[in-house]
Scaffold this motif. Structure first.
Motif, PDB file in Angstrom:
ATOM      1  N   ARG A  80       0.823  -1.212   0.000  1.00 25.17           N
ATOM      2  CA  ARG A  80       0.000   0.000   0.000  1.00 25.17           C
ATOM      3  C   ARG A  80       0.857   1.263   0.000  1.00 25.17           C
ATOM      4  N   ALA A  81       1.981   1.247   0.714  1.00 29.47           N
ATOM      5  CA  ALA A  81       2.861   2.419   0.760  1.00 29.47           C
ATOM      6  C   ALA A  81       3.456   2.695  -0.622  1.00 29.47           C
ATOM      7  N   ARG A  82       3.845   1.644  -1.330  1.00 34.11           N
ATOM      8  CA  ARG A  82       4.437   1.827  -2.661  1.00 34.11           C
ATOM      9  C   ARG A  82       3.430   2.387  -3.667  1.00 34.11           C
ATOM     10  N   GLY A  83       2.167   2.044  -3.510  1.00 33.22           N
ATOM     11  CA  GLY A  83       1.150   2.513  -4.451  1.00 33.22           C
ATOM     12  C   GLY A  83       0.418   3.769  -4.006  1.00 33.22           C
ATOM     13  N   HIS A  84       0.788   4.330  -2.871  1.00 37.03           N
ATOM     14  CA  HIS A  84       0.093   5.491  -2.313  1.00 37.03           C
ATOM     15  C   HIS A  84       0.327   6.730  -3.166  1.00 37.03           C
ATOM     16  N   ALA A  85      -0.748   7.419  -3.516  1.00 37.14           N
ATOM     17  CA  ALA A  85      -0.657   8.659  -4.289  1.00 37.14           C
ATOM     18  C   ALA A  85      -1.413   9.745  -3.522  1.00 37.14           C
ATOM     19  N   PRO A  86      -0.713  10.503  -2.665  1.00 35.87           N
ATOM     20  CA  PRO A  86      -1.386  11.525  -1.872  1.00 35.87           C
ATOM     21  C   PRO A  86      -1.849  12.703  -2.720  1.00 35.87           C
ATOM     22  N   GLU A  87      -2.755  13.471  -2.151  1.00 31.88           N
ATOM     23  CA  GLU A  87      -3.289  14.639  -2.850  1.00 31.88           C
ATOM     24  C   GLU A  87      -2.229  15.718  -3.041  1.00 31.88           C
ATOM     25  N   HIS A  88      -1.345  15.863  -2.039  1.00 32.37           N
ATOM     26  CA  HIS A  88      -0.308  16.886  -2.106  1.00 32.37           C
ATOM     27  C   HIS A  88       1.060  16.241  -2.048  1.00 32.37           C
ATOM     28  N   PRO A  89       2.033  16.738  -2.699  1.00 31.82           N
ATOM     29  CA  PRO A  89       2.003  17.911  -3.561  1.00 31.82           C
ATOM     30  C   PRO A  89       1.406  17.570  -4.916  1.00 31.82           C
ATOM     31  N   ARG A  90       0.847  18.559  -5.537  1.00 30.60           N
ATOM     32  CA  ARG A  90       0.212  18.331  -6.846  1.00 30.60           C
ATOM     33  C   ARG A  90       1.248  18.110  -7.945  1.00 30.60           C
ATOM     34  N   SER A  91       2.407  18.706  -7.803  1.00 27.11           N
ATOM     35  CA  SER A  91       3.496  18.530  -8.781  1.00 27.11           C
ATOM     36  C   SER A  91       4.716  17.956  -8.066  1.00 27.11           C
ATOM     37  N   LEU A 102       7.099   7.802   3.695  1.00 32.27           N
ATOM     38  CA  LEU A 102       7.095   8.296   2.323  1.00 32.27           C
ATOM     39  C   LEU A 102       7.263   9.810   2.378  1.00 32.27           C
ATOM     40  N   VAL A 103       8.310  10.318   1.730  1.00 33.92           N
ATOM     41  CA  VAL A 103       8.558  11.757   1.676  1.00 33.92           C
ATOM     42  C   VAL A 103       8.495  12.177   0.219  1.00 33.92           C
ATOM     43  N   ILE A 104       7.615  13.120  -0.052  1.00 34.34           N
ATOM     44  CA  ILE A 104       7.458  13.625  -1.415  1.00 34.34           C
ATOM     45  C   ILE A 104       7.774  15.106  -1.399  1.00 34.34           C
ATOM     46  N   ASP A 105       8.755  15.486  -2.208  1.00 38.79           N
ATOM     47  CA  ASP A 105       9.136  16.889  -2.328  1.00 38.79           C
ATOM     48  C   ASP A 105       8.344  17.507  -3.462  1.00 38.79           C
ATOM     49  N   GLY A 106       7.709  18.639  -3.147  1.00 38.70           N
ATOM     50  CA  GLY A 106       6.985  19.390  -4.157  1.00 38.70           C
ATOM     51  C   GLY A 106       7.820  20.565  -4.624  1.00 38.70           C
ATOM     52  N   ALA A 107       7.201  21.430  -5.397  1.00 38.25           N
ATOM     53  CA  ALA A 107       7.910  22.606  -5.898  1.00 38.25           C
ATOM     54  C   ALA A 107       8.321  23.529  -4.756  1.00 38.25           C
ATOM     55  N   TRP A 108       7.470  23.635  -3.715  1.00 38.25           N
ATOM     56  CA  TRP A 108       7.735  24.585  -2.639  1.00 38.25           C
ATOM     57  C   TRP A 108       7.869  23.933  -1.273  1.00 38.25           C
ATOM     58  N   GLN A 109       7.228  22.791  -1.062  1.00 39.72           N
ATOM     59  CA  GLN A 109       7.208  22.161   0.250  1.00 39.72           C
ATOM     60  C   GLN A 109       7.347  20.659   0.114  1.00 39.72           C
ATOM     61  N   SER A 110       7.737  20.020   1.218  1.00 41.18           N
ATOM     62  CA  SER A 110       7.768  18.563   1.286  1.00 41.18           C
ATOM     63  C   SER A 110       6.554  18.083   2.060  1.00 41.18           C
ATOM     64  N   PHE A 111       6.056  16.917   1.713  1.00 41.06           N
ATOM     65  CA  PHE A 111       4.918  16.303   2.390  1.00 41.06           C
ATOM     66  C   PHE A 111       5.332  14.896   2.776  1.00 41.06           C
ATOM     67  N   SER A 112       4.900  14.471   3.950  1.00 43.20           N
ATOM     68  CA  SER A 112       5.288  13.144   4.408  1.00 43.20           C
ATOM     69  C   SER A 112       4.066  12.319   4.758  1.00 43.20           C
ATOM     70  N   THR A 113       4.205  11.016   4.614  1.00 38.52           N
ATOM     71  CA  THR A 113       3.185  10.065   5.001  1.00 38.52           C
ATOM     72  C   THR A 113       3.887   8.919   5.703  1.00 38.52           C
ATOM     73  N   ARG A 114       3.449   8.628   6.920  1.00 37.01           N
ATOM     74  CA  ARG A 114       4.034   7.542   7.705  1.00 37.01           C
ATOM     75  C   ARG A 114       3.046   6.380   7.709  1.00 37.01           C
ATOM     76  N   PHE A 115       3.540   5.202   7.363  1.00 36.08           N
ATOM     77  CA  PHE A 115       2.760   3.973   7.348  1.00 36.08           C
ATOM     78  C   PHE A 115       3.271   3.096   8.483  1.00 36.08           C
ATOM     79  N   THR A 116       2.398   2.723   9.414  1.00 37.61           N
ATOM     80  CA  THR A 116       2.805   1.943  10.575  1.00 37.61           C
ATOM     81  C   THR A 116       1.909   0.730  10.727  1.00 37.61           C
ATOM     82  N   VAL A 117       2.496  -0.393  11.116  1.00 35.36           N
ATOM     83  CA  VAL A 117       1.725  -1.578  11.460  1.00 35.36           C
ATOM     84  C   VAL A 117       1.716  -1.660  12.986  1.00 35.36           C
ATOM     85  N   ALA A 118       0.533  -1.849  13.563  1.00 35.29           N
ATOM     86  CA  ALA A 118       0.402  -1.894  15.015  1.00 35.29           C
ATOM     87  C   ALA A 118      -0.624  -2.965  15.392  1.00 35.29           C
TER      88      ALA A 118
END
Length: 144
Positions: free
Chosen positions: A42-53, A68-84
């Motif tokens: 699921r983490a590999r296929g995750h496509a968050p809304e932001h950043p748009r570019s 998952l850290v995605i760098d955008g044009a102006w900001q970075s966005f992160s998504t943490r996937f945890t198993v608990a």
């Protein structure tokens, strides 16, 4: 068998309203390794809304999940996937008691409306630095 929650903590909003929200993707019954394998898929296929570019996408493995850290044009966005491991759920149905439980009758056929397992995602062609050559949104028809 243990029940594992696949938890996602992701960046939502923009600018001063940017914050993190958490939610449970699904539950997996089985071993911790099985839950981690599903979480990685699921983490590999995750496509968050932001950043748009997105300019760069990096997926890191850590002890109980992935970052998952995605760098955008102006900001970075992160998504943490945890198993608990699920220890308590206030909304879980009560287990059937021995008096009301139906007798064991061997393996039951799968219902006709059962959800098929998710197809494996094809490998993504990437540049040497790990950035996908084709953006995740490419070819989607539901975009404005």
């Amino acid at each position: 068998m243990a029940i594992w929650g696949l938890v996602v903590e992701t960046t939502v909003g923009l600018g001063e309203r940017k914050h993190t929200e958490a939610y449970v993707l699904t539950h997996v019954e089985g071993t911790r390794q099985e839950a981690l394998a599903e979480l990685e898929r699921r983490a590999r296929g995750h496509a968050p809304e932001h950043p748009r570019s997105p300019k760069r996408r990096r997926l890191f493995r850590e002890g109980d999940g992935f970052l998952l850290v995605i760098d955008g044009a102006w900001q970075s966005f992160s998504t943490r996937f945890t198993v608990a491991e699920l220890l308590d759920d206030s909304a879980a149905p009560d287990p059937p008691s021995a008096e009301t439980a139906p007798p064991e009758a061997g393996p039951q056929p799968e219902p006709a409306d059962a959800v098929p397992p998710a197809p494996a995602t094809p490998p993504v062609e990437r540049y040497s630095d790990g950035v996908p050559k084709r953006p995740a949104w490419w070819g989607r028809t539901g975009l404005p």
